[in-house]
Scaffold this motif. Structure first.
Motif, PDB file in Angstrom:
ATOM      1  N   GLN A 116       1.323   9.277  -6.361  1.00  0.00           N
ATOM      2  CA  GLN A 116       1.738  10.678  -6.227  1.00  0.00           C
ATOM      3  C   GLN A 116       2.738  11.060  -7.319  1.00  0.00           C
ATOM      4  O   GLN A 116       2.730  12.204  -7.799  1.00  0.00           O
ATOM      5  CB  GLN A 116       2.315  10.909  -4.832  1.00  0.00           C
ATOM      6  N   LYS A 151       0.815  -1.217   0.000  1.00  0.00           N
ATOM      7  CA  LYS A 151       0.000   0.000   0.000  1.00  0.00           C
ATOM      8  C   LYS A 151       0.849   1.268   0.000  1.00  0.00           C
ATOM      9  O   LYS A 151       0.546   2.239  -0.691  1.00  0.00           O
ATOM     10  CB  LYS A 151      -0.928   0.009   1.221  1.00  0.00           C
ATOM     11  N   SER A 159      -6.750   6.960  -1.827  1.00  0.00           N
ATOM     12  CA  SER A 159      -5.356   7.411  -1.928  1.00  0.00           C
ATOM     13  C   SER A 159      -5.281   8.912  -1.650  1.00  0.00           C
ATOM     14  O   SER A 159      -6.299   9.618  -1.659  1.00  0.00           O
ATOM     15  CB  SER A 159      -4.791   7.125  -3.317  1.00  0.00           C
ATOM     16  N   ALA A 160      -4.061   9.394  -1.460  1.00  0.00           N
ATOM     17  CA  ALA A 160      -3.859  10.818  -1.152  1.00  0.00           C
ATOM     18  C   ALA A 160      -4.222  11.722  -2.319  1.00  0.00           C
ATOM     19  O   ALA A 160      -4.479  12.911  -2.138  1.00  0.00           O
ATOM     20  CB  ALA A 160      -2.403  11.050  -0.742  1.00  0.00           C
ATOM     21  N   ILE A 183      -7.590   4.483  -7.399  1.00  0.00           N
ATOM     22  CA  ILE A 183      -7.010   5.588  -6.627  1.00  0.00           C
ATOM     23  C   ILE A 183      -7.902   5.922  -5.428  1.00  0.00           C
ATOM     24  O   ILE A 183      -7.588   6.828  -4.662  1.00  0.00           O
ATOM     25  CB  ILE A 183      -6.804   6.846  -7.489  1.00  0.00           C
ATOM     26  N   SER A 187      -6.792  11.127  -4.492  1.00  0.00           N
ATOM     27  CA  SER A 187      -8.150  10.859  -4.982  1.00  0.00           C
ATOM     28  C   SER A 187      -8.996  12.121  -5.140  1.00  0.00           C
ATOM     29  O   SER A 187      -9.809  12.221  -6.057  1.00  0.00           O
ATOM     30  CB  SER A 187      -8.855   9.861  -4.066  1.00  0.00           C
ATOM     31  N   GLN A 218       2.244   1.839  -3.411  1.00  0.00           N
ATOM     32  CA  GLN A 218       1.154   2.235  -4.307  1.00  0.00           C
ATOM     33  C   GLN A 218       0.890   3.734  -4.178  1.00  0.00           C
ATOM     34  O   GLN A 218       0.759   4.449  -5.182  1.00  0.00           O
ATOM     35  CB  GLN A 218      -0.119   1.452  -3.982  1.00  0.00           C
ATOM     36  N   SER A 219       0.819   4.204  -2.949  1.00  0.00           N
ATOM     37  CA  SER A 219       0.565   5.628  -2.688  1.00  0.00           C
ATOM     38  C   SER A 219       1.681   6.493  -3.259  1.00  0.00           C
ATOM     39  O   SER A 219       1.429   7.538  -3.878  1.00  0.00           O
ATOM     40  CB  SER A 219       0.434   5.857  -1.187  1.00  0.00           C
ATOM     41  N   GLN A 220       2.916   6.050  -3.074  1.00  0.00           N
ATOM     42  CA  GLN A 220       4.078   6.787  -3.583  1.00  0.00           C
ATOM     43  C   GLN A 220       4.035   6.896  -5.105  1.00  0.00           C
ATOM     44  O   GLN A 220       4.289   7.967  -5.676  1.00  0.00           O
ATOM     45  CB  GLN A 220       5.359   6.073  -3.144  1.00  0.00           C
TER      46      GLN A 220
END
Length: 275
Positions: free
Chosen positions: A233, A225, A256-257, A253, A259, A228-230
């Motif tokens: 971004q 996870k 996610s940050a 997404i 979204s 994935q987030s990295q």
């Protein structure tokens, strides 16, 4: 008689991954642990190494074996016009928007052996906008990049690819895009001339351009996870305002940050970056 271990234990795997970073600069520590362990064990067993010590030495200090190792653990399952409905959506909904741009940059992240890049080039050619497009195709695996550059695939796959192409709304005879020689099919250089192939590591490398469309299909599912987030971004930084992000059928997404910066453009897992 010495009985070799049938698999590499998790503790040994963790140590090996750290040593790979030190020796080769490749960071696999944030790949999905279950999938990674399964693939490394498969490589270990198929390689018929005499011992774990020999296996480790070959991975860390033999470039040929390390390249084989990378091929094994980076998933390279792909085909042309894979998921025809997705390509139909690109043809009917995304490409008409891209056509309004004076110049189009598209990034295929984790392109593997390149089948999806050639699929995109064909769509752009049929829309009459390939000449003003550049397709950037990247992968962490240098050997698959070299294969993708050549645009040569097995003839045995052409029947399936042709069927996919037709189901994706193909406008021509699919065989017009390649020439056959023995058991190989080489795709037209008018397609490859608009492609830029390069090694790029989603784990450690940074943004290198601004794109109107980024495709990274069925790659994130092999990441933990945090990674994935990295990567999401990274894509956000690389995507033009109102650009499109396309992921695989099991990827999202959501939560996610990034979204809140996007709206779902189509159910085929395509999002559009908000203004």
């Amino acid at each position: 008689m010495v009985v070799l271990p049938s698999k590499i234990e998790e503790e040994e795997l963790d140590k090996l991954l750290v040593e790979i970073i030190d020796q080769h600069g490749y960071d696999f520590t944030q790949y999905s642990k279950a999938s990674l362990q399964r693939r490394i064990n498969s490589f270990y067993i198929k390689g018929k190494f005499n011992s774990y010590a020999e296996f480790k030495k070959k991975i860390l200090h033999d470039s040929y074996n390390f390249n084989l190792f990378v091929e094994e653990i980076t998933v390279n399952v792909t085909e042309m016009f894979r998921d025809p409905l997705f390509y139909k959506t690109l043809r009917n909904k995304i490409i008409p928007v891209l056509a309004t741009y004076p110049f189009i940059r598209i990034w295929h992240a984790g392109c593997s052996t390149g089948e999806e890049v050639y699929s995109m080039a064909i769509l752009l050619k049929e829309a009459g906008i390939l000449h003003k497009s550049l397709l950037y195709a990247t992968d962490v695996n240098q050997s698959v990049i070299e294969k993708a550059k050549k645009g040569i695939f097995n003839n045995s796959a052409m029947q399936q690819y042709s069927e996919n192409y037709n189901n994706a709304g193909g406008q021509q005879d699919f065989s017009s895009y390649y020439s056959s020689n023995y058991n190989l099919a080489k795709f037209d250089e008018s397609l490859t001339s608009r492609m830029v192939f390069s090694s790029h590591n989603l784990v450690s490398d940074t943004s290198f351009n601004e794109f109107q469309l980024i495709l990274c299909r069925n790659v994130l599912i092999y990441f933990e996870k945090g990674l994935q987030s990295q990567v999401l971004q990274l894509f956000d930084k690389s995507l033009d305002t109102l650009g499109f992000l396309a992921l695989g059928s099991k990827e999202s997404i959501k939560f996610s940050a990034i979204s809140s910066n996007y709206s779902l453009f189509d159910k085929e897992k395509i999002w559009r970056k908000l203004n």
